[in-house]
Write a protein that holds these residues in place. Structure first.
Motif, mmCIF file in Angstrom:
data_model
loop_
_atom_site.group_PDB
_atom_site.id
_atom_site.type_symbol
_atom_site.label_atom_id
_atom_site.label_comp_id
_atom_site.label_asym_id
_atom_site.label_seq_id
_atom_site.Cartn_x
_atom_site.Cartn_y
_atom_site.Cartn_z
ATOM 1 N N PHE A 76 35.768 -91.589 118.929
ATOM 2 C CA PHE A 76 35.328 -90.232 118.585
ATOM 3 C C PHE A 76 36.502 -89.421 118.052
ATOM 4 O O PHE A 76 36.393 -88.732 117.030
ATOM 5 N N ASP A 77 37.645 -89.503 118.726
ATOM 6 C CA ASP A 77 38.827 -88.762 118.283
ATOM 7 C C ASP A 77 39.307 -89.254 116.918
ATOM 8 O O ASP A 77 39.730 -88.453 116.065
ATOM 9 N N ALA A 78 39.234 -90.568 116.701
ATOM 10 C CA ALA A 78 39.630 -91.121 115.404
ATOM 11 C C ALA A 78 38.701 -90.619 114.304
ATOM 12 O O ALA A 78 39.145 -90.290 113.195
ATOM 13 N N TYR A 79 37.416 -90.552 114.589
ATOM 14 C CA TYR A 79 36.445 -90.033 113.621
ATOM 15 C C TYR A 79 36.774 -88.586 113.267
ATOM 16 O O TYR A 79 36.797 -88.208 112.082
ATOM 17 N N ALA A 80 37.057 -87.773 114.284
ATOM 18 C CA ALA A 80 37.362 -86.365 114.063
ATOM 19 C C ALA A 80 38.623 -86.188 113.214
ATOM 20 O O ALA A 80 38.703 -85.270 112.385
ATOM 21 N N GLN A 81 39.599 -87.070 113.391
ATOM 22 C CA GLN A 81 40.846 -86.965 112.630
ATOM 23 C C GLN A 81 40.726 -87.578 111.226
ATOM 24 O O GLN A 81 41.537 -87.270 110.353
ATOM 25 N N ALA B 188 47.449 -91.221 113.350
ATOM 26 C CA ALA B 188 48.351 -90.986 112.223
ATOM 27 C C ALA B 188 49.258 -92.184 111.981
ATOM 28 O O ALA B 188 49.508 -92.568 110.831
ATOM 29 N N ALA B 189 49.756 -92.794 113.069
ATOM 30 C CA ALA B 189 50.622 -93.967 112.919
ATOM 31 C C ALA B 189 49.858 -95.139 112.329
ATOM 32 O O ALA B 189 50.374 -95.870 111.474
ATOM 33 N N LEU B 190 48.615 -95.322 112.758
ATOM 34 C CA LEU B 190 47.807 -96.410 112.225
ATOM 35 C C LEU B 190 47.498 -96.171 110.753
ATOM 36 O O LEU B 190 47.533 -97.105 109.939
ATOM 37 N N GLN B 191 47.198 -94.942 110.386
ATOM 38 C CA GLN B 191 46.942 -94.626 108.986
ATOM 39 C C GLN B 191 48.167 -94.916 108.122
ATOM 40 O O GLN B 191 48.047 -95.422 107.004
ATOM 41 N N LEU C 163 40.268 -94.522 105.931
ATOM 42 C CA LEU C 163 39.084 -95.367 106.102
ATOM 43 C C LEU C 163 39.435 -96.700 106.755
ATOM 44 O O LEU C 163 38.743 -97.177 107.657
ATOM 45 N N ARG C 164 40.514 -97.334 106.279
ATOM 46 C CA ARG C 164 40.907 -98.620 106.851
ATOM 47 C C ARG C 164 41.308 -98.470 108.317
ATOM 48 O O ARG C 164 40.996 -99.325 109.156
ATOM 49 N N ALA C 165 42.007 -97.386 108.645
ATOM 50 C CA ALA C 165 42.411 -97.157 110.035
ATOM 51 C C ALA C 165 41.182 -96.972 110.918
ATOM 52 O O ALA C 165 41.130 -97.471 112.052
ATOM 53 N N ALA D 68 50.709 -102.935 116.697
ATOM 54 C CA ALA D 68 51.493 -101.977 117.479
ATOM 55 C C ALA D 68 50.922 -100.568 117.347
ATOM 56 O O ALA D 68 50.846 -99.817 118.330
ATOM 57 N N ALA D 69 50.512 -100.202 116.133
ATOM 58 C CA ALA D 69 49.937 -98.878 115.924
ATOM 59 C C ALA D 69 48.606 -98.744 116.659
ATOM 60 O O ALA D 69 48.299 -97.687 117.234
ATOM 61 N N LEU D 70 47.798 -99.786 116.666
ATOM 62 C CA LEU D 70 46.533 -99.763 117.406
ATOM 63 C C LEU D 70 46.783 -99.587 118.900
ATOM 64 O O LEU D 70 46.110 -98.796 119.574
#
Length: 253
Positions: free
Chosen positions: A112-117, A203-206, A134-136, A195-197
């Motif tokens: 949910f937080d990832a969707y919001a960001q 933001a790091a994953l993106q 989108l990929r993240a 590692a980012a996951l």
């Protein structure tokens, strides 16, 4: 009952005055709710139940086995400007993924937080930033529903990845060494994504996704389709048709 943080994923008519709304909530996952009277001109819900806008919703009390809950109230809780153009298609693409891959009443707060960001970045002028977002989100979704293999090792053997060697994602076999000559991410890049996951920073994953476009997109698309089964995403098909129409009807100079 306490209010829930929510986004509208989809809505359809239920009666002359009411609609059924598929909500993505932070606390309880995906829920179907009946918004009674929402189509009436004077309804408070009429101008609130919009996609891509964060809401606070309250539901009527119901049993644990209830499939369609009754919506008592919904209030706007802030959000990005309404999406348009390609960004609108991208937003509906995210919604369609959630509708098809998330079970109802299965909460995923991190998703949910990832969707919001992700939503604000879809309208960014920088197309690469939107694609990385989108990929993240796709990676986060696949991980949250338990179908993304560990990206720091070969799936079949659990052997660590070699930093300079190429590896590809297979829907059934997971992460495997890339055949000679096949475009692929190197081990160091897969490890950075893992590692980012694990860190949990969207933001790091993106940022890691931005570094490996478009190879990552090519690797994730078959995996997503495998878990979607025979279903074809409507948003992807409609966008392709729209772009084809524009290309064939644009005058040449």
């Amino acid at each position: 009952m306490r209010p829930l943080a929510a986004y509208v994923l989809h809505r359809y008519d239920w009666s002359e005055t009411s609609v059924i709304v598929d909500l993505f909530t932070r606390e309880r996952g995906r829920l179907a709710v009946a918004a009674k009277g929402a189509k009436r001109p004077y309804s408070q819900l009429r101008g609130v139940l919009l996609p891509f806008q964060r809401l606070q919703v309250a539901l009527a009390r119901s049993g644990a086995e209830t499939e369609v809950h009754t919506l008592r109230s919904a209030e706007w809780a802030g959000g990005a400007p309404m999406l348009a153009g390609d960004a609108l298609f991208a937003g509906f693409y995210l919604n369609e993924l959630l509708l098809r891959l998330l079970a109802r009443q299965d909460p995923h707060a991190a998703l949910f937080d990832a969707y919001a960001q992700t939503l604000p970045l879809l309208a960014a002028a920088d197309d690469a930033a939107a694609q990385a977002a989108l990929r993240a989100f796709e990676l986060t979704l696949l991980r949250e529903i338990g179908v993304l293999p560990e990206l720091g090792s070969v799936t079949s053997t659990a052997a660590p990845l070699r930093a300079a060697a190429g590896y590809v994602l297979h829907a059934e076999a997971g992460l495997v060494p890339a055949p000679a000559g096949e475009p692929a991410l190197c081990g160091a890049q897969w490890v950075a994504l893992q590692a980012a996951l694990q860190h949990g920073s969207v933001a790091a994953l993106q940022a890691e996704c931005a570094a490996v476009l478009p190879l990552l997109r090519a690797g994730l698309r078959p995996l997503l389709q495998y878990h979607l089964g025979s279903y074809t995403l409507r948003t992807r098909r409609l966008l392709a048709e729209l772009r084809g129409f524009v290309a064939t009807h644009t005058p040449t100079r």
